[in-house]
Scaffold this motif. Structure first.
Motif, PDB file in Angstrom:
ATOM      1  N   ARG A  11      51.273  -8.417  21.030  1.00 51.60           N
ATOM      2  CA  ARG A  11      51.218  -9.440  22.078  1.00 51.60           C
ATOM      3  C   ARG A  11      51.782 -10.740  21.499  1.00 51.60           C
ATOM      4  O   ARG A  11      51.298 -11.218  20.476  1.00 51.60           O
ATOM      5  CB  ARG A  11      49.776  -9.672  22.505  1.00 51.60           C
ATOM      6  CG  ARG A  11      49.705 -10.637  23.679  1.00 51.60           C
ATOM      7  CD  ARG A  11      48.492 -11.517  23.646  1.00 51.60           C
ATOM      8  NE  ARG A  11      47.272 -10.792  23.958  1.00 51.60           N
ATOM      9  CZ  ARG A  11      46.072 -11.370  23.978  1.00 51.60           C
ATOM     10  NH1 ARG A  11      45.950 -12.647  23.707  1.00 51.60           N
ATOM     11  NH2 ARG A  11      45.004 -10.664  24.234  1.00 51.60           N
ATOM     12  N   ASN A  27      49.858 -17.948  23.186  1.00 56.88           N
ATOM     13  CA  ASN A  27      49.572 -16.889  24.154  1.00 56.88           C
ATOM     14  C   ASN A  27      48.470 -15.973  23.640  1.00 56.88           C
ATOM     15  O   ASN A  27      48.143 -14.976  24.246  1.00 56.88           O
ATOM     16  CB  ASN A  27      50.845 -16.071  24.421  1.00 56.88           C
ATOM     17  CG  ASN A  27      50.698 -15.147  25.612  1.00 56.88           C
ATOM     18  OD1 ASN A  27      50.257 -15.562  26.654  1.00 56.88           O
ATOM     19  ND2 ASN A  27      51.042 -13.881  25.424  1.00 56.88           N
ATOM     20  N   LEU A  66      54.786 -18.680  23.052  1.00 63.44           N
ATOM     21  CA  LEU A  66      55.824 -18.511  24.056  1.00 63.44           C
ATOM     22  C   LEU A  66      56.459 -19.852  24.391  1.00 63.44           C
ATOM     23  O   LEU A  66      55.761 -20.811  24.727  1.00 63.44           O
ATOM     24  CB  LEU A  66      55.231 -17.888  25.323  1.00 63.44           C
ATOM     25  CG  LEU A  66      54.780 -16.433  25.201  1.00 63.44           C
ATOM     26  CD1 LEU A  66      54.096 -15.978  26.480  1.00 63.44           C
ATOM     27  CD2 LEU A  66      55.965 -15.529  24.907  1.00 63.44           C
ATOM     28  N   GLU A  93      42.740 -15.492  28.687  1.00 59.28           N
ATOM     29  CA  GLU A  93      44.038 -15.612  28.039  1.00 59.28           C
ATOM     30  C   GLU A  93      45.081 -15.738  29.128  1.00 59.28           C
ATOM     31  O   GLU A  93      44.893 -15.150  30.189  1.00 59.28           O
ATOM     32  CB  GLU A  93      44.360 -14.368  27.215  1.00 59.28           C
ATOM     33  CG  GLU A  93      43.437 -14.071  26.071  1.00 59.28           C
ATOM     34  CD  GLU A  93      43.692 -14.932  24.836  1.00 59.28           C
ATOM     35  OE1 GLU A  93      44.699 -15.665  24.804  1.00 59.28           O
ATOM     36  OE2 GLU A  93      42.855 -14.870  23.925  1.00 59.28           O
ATOM     37  N   PRO A  94      46.181 -16.367  28.904  1.00 57.31           N
ATOM     38  CA  PRO A  94      46.495 -17.282  27.813  1.00 57.31           C
ATOM     39  C   PRO A  94      45.785 -18.618  28.026  1.00 57.31           C
ATOM     40  O   PRO A  94      45.333 -18.903  29.127  1.00 57.31           O
ATOM     41  CB  PRO A  94      48.013 -17.449  27.957  1.00 57.31           C
ATOM     42  CG  PRO A  94      48.303 -17.216  29.388  1.00 57.31           C
ATOM     43  CD  PRO A  94      47.287 -16.230  29.862  1.00 57.31           C
TER      44      PRO A  94
END
Ligand SMILES: *[C@@H]1O[C@H](CO)[C@@H](O)[C@H](O)[C@H]1NC(C)=O
Ligand SMILES: CC(=O)N[C@H]1CO[C@H](CO)[C@@H](O)[C@@H]1O
Length: 734
Positions: A469, A314, A473, A176-177
């Motif tokens: 989370r 994300n 983004l 991730e991401p």
């Protein structure tokens, strides 16, 4: 899609909703403020000055008007905090129950200009969506390119090749991401193995090729032969005048669509609508409608995710999270869309421009959710296709997500593409209900909000999910001017929705919860809010300069409700901001931005709306906020220094108000020293004026001290001084 509902004799929900704790406490607090507000109103009525008292009566009535407005507006904002709801989906339960029977999902990404939205950024978003932790044969990603740019198409071709290595890498190491740019910039090289270096090298090669092409403004000659798609561009194609282009870059159903490990790949489609100078294209709403039509023939997924081209994923599990809200057997049948908050990866620590809309996304949208109607904000939103397409909710219909796959009669990919071109032609929507009853709605500056409201009007409800989370983004503006222009568009659009056919106020209680109607009002009333705020930031200071009180004396009992409201609401708003993980300075910046956007952007939004109503305005101009800016602008942004630099009429207003308060404050302090002018009578006015001076410090700095390019242009400075001086002089001798 009959799954196991009962496990160990107990129904396991796919998501859970919790109403916020501490509501009683909040409501008591809110009631106490309300009492204070009523006291202020009473005070204003029973103390109206005699006529002729230095024009005090006029100023007084204005204060009364402003305070009436603030009080009522405040009541609306209470609705947003009355019953906040928080959601929790259960991925594991979903996978356990529906692991093999998950519905198809289409992802729509829109881009409109390769200059402000660099192709490399766009393909990073695309790659992050292709790498979702989701069965690839059920995932399709569509890119609408409203610029019809060869560069973007080239970048997409490159990305489709890279995805064959990137997706297996993501899944193998569960990283991730999954936006490669974000991943490589956040992962140090040291911990890496061979796979890492290999993938990183491939990415850097791709990055170089794309950036080189963008710098040259054209793609390398030898690339043209690698894909027939390039033949769709000819020398006469331009941004505003080109034929429709549709390319299924990866057809997930094809045998050869396999990644480097032999696994299937998601479908990937490039679309540029036909553009002709004589046809209006309805901006992003038009592009999304074209995507809805095209996708219905290619993958026809029952769930659609719309994201902006700068919003990378994300969290590779977001699709599963969102599906929990659509697939719960008891609670999902009426959920039309699931909205995620908009989050940004380039916010500085103290969020100078209040860009992350912290309070809206962390507090108010939970309140809207409590009443069943968070807005659709255009990005980071999962839709039920049928709701988006305008179907009314009906209790009788089953919650059926495994809709029929599209009927594809054509075997050959080229034939499929050719057959779909008509769907994205300029004339396709003529004399249809597209844009009015079907799909995204047209004719509003915030077409997304309007579309969301239309879905609610059709009887669906919406859900707001803000995971710990951040799921998506993006990039936020780094220049004040750009941000104010965007705020102007939003606020103007929100005001438009109030008068639209889908306005909750118009539909009233039958369709909408009263709480939702009230919570909706503060946003749509942003523009008119500018007048009381302007009044409050100008008139009391001018009266102060003249030594005329407009508030109760400090020793009077009536002083208490004023003081209580100011202290309590500020303390509360500060606490709220800190609770949402903001910083103290961030809160102060947010107050400043509130003042700036209210007194400039909202004022222009209001004036524009009025001009449009009487029919003399150049109608909607849609400005794409650039997602890139100059090097030195970025440096100043990172140092949290406000960026002025341009000769904007908005800055003239802001600096005039700032200068006026400075003059009034200095004049008063001088009087207090030389003439022993008494604080007692005008205490609140001095405090108000002083706070306004304090909050405007960055403007004085930009006017008189800064030397860099982001300083206030001299013309604005002169204008502001002139305006402020004449206002003060005229008023004193009036
Ligand atoms: C993005 O996801 C990572 C985990 O992969 C997380 O640590 C990070 O905080 C997220 N970014 C933001 C801005 O929330
Ligand atoms: C503080 C920060 O992360 N700034 C970044 C915002 O986004 C732009 C464009 O991607 C970057 O250039 C900045 O460095």
């Amino acid at each position: 899609m009959e799954g196991e509902l009962v496990e160990n004799g107990k129904y396991e929900p796919l998501f859970e909703s919790r109403i916020a704790k501490g509501r009683l406490l909040y409501r008591l607090f809110s009631a106490s403020i309300f009492v204070g507000i009523v006291c202020v109103w009473i005070y204003r009525v029973i103390h109206i000055p005699e006529a002729g008292e230095y024009g005090r009566r006029m100023g007084w009535m204005g204060m009364y008007g402003a305070e009436l407005w603030f009080g009522v507006y405040w009541i609306f904002t209470q609705a947003q905090r009355w019953r906040p709801v928080f959601r929790q989906p259960f991925r594991q339960t979903l996978l356990k129950r529906y692991g093999k029977a998950l519905p198809r999902v289409d992802v729509f990404v829109c881009t409109a200009d390769p200059a402000t939205e660099p192709p490399l950024m766009v393909v990073n978003t695309i790659l992050s969506a292709m790498a979702y932790d989701y069965p690839p044969e059920k995932l399709s990603v569509y890119l609408s390119d409203d610029a019809g740019s060869e560069l973007t198409f080239y970048a997409l071709m490159e990305a489709s090749n890279f995805s064959k290595h990137w997706i297996p890498y993501c899944k193998k190491f569960n990283i991730e991401p999954r936006s490669p740019a974000a991943y490589f910039s956040s992962t140090p090289d040291v911990s890496s193995g061979r796979d890492f270096s290999h993938v990183k090298m491939l990415y850097q090669d791709m990055e170089n090729r794309i950036e080189n092409a963008c710098q040259l403004g054209r793609i390398p000659k030898d690339e043209y032969h690698k894909h027939t798609g390039f033949s769709k561009w000819d020398s006469s194609s331009s941004r505003k005048n080109h034929a429709a282009i549709l390319q299924i870059v990866i057809d997930g159903r094809e045998e050869e669509a396999k990644d480097s490990e032999g696994q299937s790949l998601p479908t990937l489609v490039y679309m540029a609508r036909e553009k002709r100078p004589n046809y209006f294209h309805n901006f992003k709403a038009g592009a999304l409608n074209a995507l809805i039509r095209v996708s219905s023939e290619i993958s026809n997924a029952p769930i659609i995710l719309t994201i902006d081209c700068d919003m990378y994923s994300n969290d590779s599990g977001s699709v599963q999270d969102a599906l929990c809200f659509f697939m719960d057997e008891e609670k999902s049948h009426n959920i039309g869309y699931v909205q995620y908050p908009q989050s940004f990866h380039n916010i500085t620590k103290n969020d100078l421009y209040g860009g992350c809309l912290r309070v809206i996304y962390h507090v108010e949208f939970h309140g809207l959710d409590g009443y069943g109607g968070p807005w659709y904000i255009g990005t980071g939103c999962f839709h039920r296709r049928e709701a988006l397409c305008g179907r009314e909710f009906s209790k009788a219909a089953r919650n059926e997500l495994n809709s029929d796959p599209p009927r594809r009669t054509h075997k050959n990919l080229n034939e499929v593409e050719e057959s779909l071109l008509e769907l994205v032609s300029c004339t396709y929507e003529e004399n249809t209900k597209w844009g009015y009853e079907i799909g995204m709605k047209y004719g509003c500056l915030v077409e997304d909000v309007l579309t969301g409201l239309s879905i609610l009007c059709n009887g669906w409800r919406s859900v707001y999910f803000s995971p710990a989370r951040n799921a998506f983004l993006g990039v936020t503006g780094t220049i004040l001017d750009q941000i104010l222009v965007q705020q102007k568009r939003w606020s103007e659009g929100d005001l438009q929705t109030l008068f639209s056919k889908f306005s909750p106020v118009r539909h009233g209680l039958g369709k909408f919860n009263i709480g939702l109607i009230l919570s909706y009002l503060p946003y749509s009333l942003w523009p008119p809010n500018c007048f009381p705020v302007l009044y409050y930031s100008i008139v009391p200071s001018l009266y102060l300069l003249k030594g005329v009180p407009l508030f109760p004396q400090v020793s009077s009992l009536w002083f208490l409700p004023f003081a209580y409201i100011v202290v309590a609401t500020l303390a509360y708003s500060c606490a709220e901001f800190l609770w949402t993980d903001g910083t103290l300075l961030g809160w102060w910046n947010e107050q400043r931005m509130w003042l700036y956007r209210t007194t400039s952007a909202y004022l222009f939004a209001f004036l524009d709306t009025m001009l449009k109503l009487v029919g003399c305005s150049n109608s909607s101009t849609f400005i794409i906020s650039p997602k890139v800016s100059d090097e030195d602008v970025c440096v100043r942004y990172e140092q949290e220094m406000m960026e002025f630099g341009s000769d904007s009429p908005m800055f003239t207003i802001l600096s005039s108000v700032a200068m006026l308060n400075l003059f009034c404050f200095v004049g008063t302090v001088k009087k207090m020293v030389t003439q022993r002018f008494v604080f007692e009578y005008v205490g609140l006015q001095i405090v108000l004026c002083g706070v306004l001076v304090l909050i405007n410090l960055p403007i004085y700095n930009a006017m008189f001290f800064r030397k860099d390019k982001g300083r206030m242009p001299t013309t604005v400075t002169y204008k502001a001084i002139l305006v402020a001086l004449s206002a003060c002089t005229c008023f004193t001798f009036m």
